[in-house]
Design an enzyme around this catalytic site. Structure first.
Site, PDB file in Angstrom:
ATOM      1  N   GLU A  70      -9.919  98.944  -8.078  1.00 32.88           N
ATOM      2  CA  GLU A  70     -10.495 100.012  -8.896  1.00 32.88           C
ATOM      3  C   GLU A  70      -9.774 101.332  -8.636  1.00 32.88           C
ATOM      4  O   GLU A  70      -9.259 101.570  -7.544  1.00 32.88           O
ATOM      5  CB  GLU A  70     -11.993 100.167  -8.602  1.00 32.88           C
ATOM      6  CG  GLU A  70     -12.813  98.917  -8.913  1.00 32.88           C
ATOM      7  CD  GLU A  70     -12.722  98.472 -10.358  1.00 32.88           C
ATOM      8  OE1 GLU A  70     -12.389  99.306 -11.228  1.00 32.88           O
ATOM      9  OE2 GLU A  70     -12.953  97.280 -10.616  1.00 32.88           O
ATOM     10  N   GLU A 140     -10.898  81.489  -2.996  1.00 34.55           N
ATOM     11  CA  GLU A 140     -11.728  80.435  -3.590  1.00 34.55           C
ATOM     12  C   GLU A 140     -10.867  79.580  -4.516  1.00 34.55           C
ATOM     13  O   GLU A 140     -10.783  79.841  -5.694  1.00 34.55           O
ATOM     14  CB  GLU A 140     -12.879  81.058  -4.377  1.00 34.55           C
ATOM     15  CG  GLU A 140     -13.757  81.937  -3.486  1.00 34.55           C
ATOM     16  CD  GLU A 140     -14.916  82.577  -4.236  1.00 34.55           C
ATOM     17  OE1 GLU A 140     -15.314  82.057  -5.277  1.00 34.55           O
ATOM     18  OE2 GLU A 140     -15.417  83.588  -3.761  1.00 34.55           O
TER      19      GLU A 140
END
Ligand SMILES: *[C@@H]1O[C@H](CO)[C@@H](O)[C@H](O)[C@H]1NC(C)=O
Length: 454
Positions: A70, A140
């Site tokens: 961000e 993941e």
């Protein structure tokens, strides 16, 4: 939805071992974009709530360096880490992972010894520069989604090289060793493909098992997001999709139980029922509507759930020790204080390291939705784990007792509008009146019992 479990008794028993018990709480840098009262930044964190706060998420760039996502991440790192001025015992970790164009950035980084070394060297200086206490790996998953099978071995190399470098950094530079943790899979097939458990587990300070997302709207019948045990309606392929099976599997593969943290979701998963059946295993065809704050169909934050369960029909899945709720064709499997208590009793009986929470920003962090104070789920978890009460000076910036008004005398607990000032509202709790302020620019709406745009 009253509470009936003897959590106070459990808490007293546990307080003897609470110094080693961990309560690691994740926060996400995308929660800052939720509207109105849902907007969450590190300024909303109670510095005394969790032992560890994990900042999700950063990525890895093409130079094999940790890279913010961000525009204001570095500012938010600063706000998070300044909480340690208030609570010096708090530890913070930066979580690295996610995907770039749908591919895990770990895959390229682990491939070569020199790119792993570049990542590790940069990570150490980046974490110190931003005053983090450690690194959380959120891959993941090795061996999945385009990642080659041998990435399981490469992940082991990464972990062993990281911990060696953290030790050298501590010795050479006489500073506290950086912490190392990971978010790991809860589903057995994924565990088998992703990890050499006995080679990696000893190196981590703690391991966050993602004991949630066991069931969701991608399935054709209703199932619970995070059940403690299996159920008699589980298809054979899913009998291990529950906390008890998942965590015992990690232990059976050689993970030290005291390093394992059980994942506590502050969200529930939704379905759209397709027949008149409303129980567990009822036919469904997709998610219920998105929540007004999380704006993603398939799950609701606990503060959105508080609104839903006011009018919904509530049920308790006794085999799995978790609640569900239905209204119209919407079906929700969620967690509440009672299911949290059951899970804490279970993790204590199994000598586990504690709990991790996904996420702080989906609990009722402001206390303005559930009429149960700020962070009702995580505070309950903290108490159930046997932590000592927080200092009474804990700042509660949005909540002030307002003794000058008798507004709540004789009124039921709940939220009420303040006709004199629409940017504020009253919370009545046990006859006492609390005046809350909406965030700047927002006014209180009784229709949603929330602050929103005028
Ligand atoms: C919990 O897991 C253990 C180990 O896999 C198993 O033996 C036990 O039956 C499970 N308990 C329940 C209630 O399912």
């Amino acid at each position: 939805w009253g509470l009936s479990l003897p959590s106070a008794g459990v808490g007293m028993q546990l307080s003897l071992k609470s110094s080693s018990t961990k309560l690691a709480c994740h926060m996400t840098n995308w929660a800052q974009y939720r509207p109105g009262t849902g907007k969450f930044t590190p300024d909303n964190i109670d510095p005394f709530l969790c032992t560890h706060v994990i900042y999700a998420l950063a990525t890895i760039n093409s130079f094999n360096q940790i890279s913010p996502i961000e525009w204001n991440d570095e500012q938010l790192y600063g706000s998070l880490n300044s909480l340690k001025n208030v609570n010096p015992a708090l530890k913070t970790l930066l979580s690295v992972g996610g995907t770039v164009n749908g591919v895990s950035p770990f895959i390229a980084m682990v491939a070569k010894p020199e790119s792993r070394a570049a990542f590790i060297n940069h990570a150490i200086s980046f974490l110190h520069t931003h005053k983090f206490d450690g690194l959380n790996l959120d891959w993941e998953y090795p061996g999945h989604n385009g990642s080659p099978q041998e990435d399981k071995q490469k992940f082991t190399l990464l972990v062993t090289e990281l911990i060696k470098a953290f030790e050298d950094d501590a010795n050479d530079n006489r500073r506290t060793k950086l912490l190392l943790s990971a978010n790991v899979a809860g589903i057995r097939q994924t565990i088998d493909r992703a990890y050499e458990v006995n080679n990696i587990a000893p190196h981590f300070d703690f391991i966050n098992i993602m004991t949630y997302d066991f069931h969701g709207h991608w399935e054709a019948v209703t199932g619970h997001n995070s059940p403690l045990y299996g159920s008699s309606v589980d298809p054979v392929s899913q009998i291990h999709n529950n906390i008890n099976s998942s965590v015992s599997y990690w232990v059976s593969l050689g993970a030290p139980s005291e390093k394992l943290l059980v994942g506590f979701p502050t969200y529930g998963r939704t379905y759209r029922l397709s027949t008149g059946a409303t129980g567990l295993g009822a036919p469904a065809n997709g998610p219920a509507d998105a929540g007004p704050y999380t704006r993603t169909a398939g799950f609701w934050a606990y503060y959105e759930i508080c609104d839903f369960i006011n009018t919904a029909t509530l049920g308790w899945i006794s085999e799995q020790e978790v609640p569900y709720a239905t209204y119209g064709s919407a079906w929700l499997g969620y967690d509440d204080q009672r299911s949290y208590s059951s899970k804490v009793q279970w993790l204590t009986a199994n000598n586990l390291g504690g709990a991790h929470v996904w996420t702080m920003d989906m609990d009722d962090f402001s206390g303005s939705f559930c009429s149960a104070g700020a962070y009702p789920l995580i505070n309950h978890l903290r108490m159930s784990l046997g932590f000592t009460p927080k200092p009474t000076t804990t700042p509660r910036p949005t909540t002030t007792r307002n003794p000058s008004t008798d507004f709540c005398r004789g009124r039921p607990d709940g939220l009420y509008e303040n006709p004199a000032d629409k940017t504020t509202f009253f919370q009545c709790f046990q006859g006492n009146t609390y005046l809350h302020h909406c965030q700047p620019g927002l006014i209180y709406w009784d229709s949603c019992k929330c602050c929103n745009w005028p």
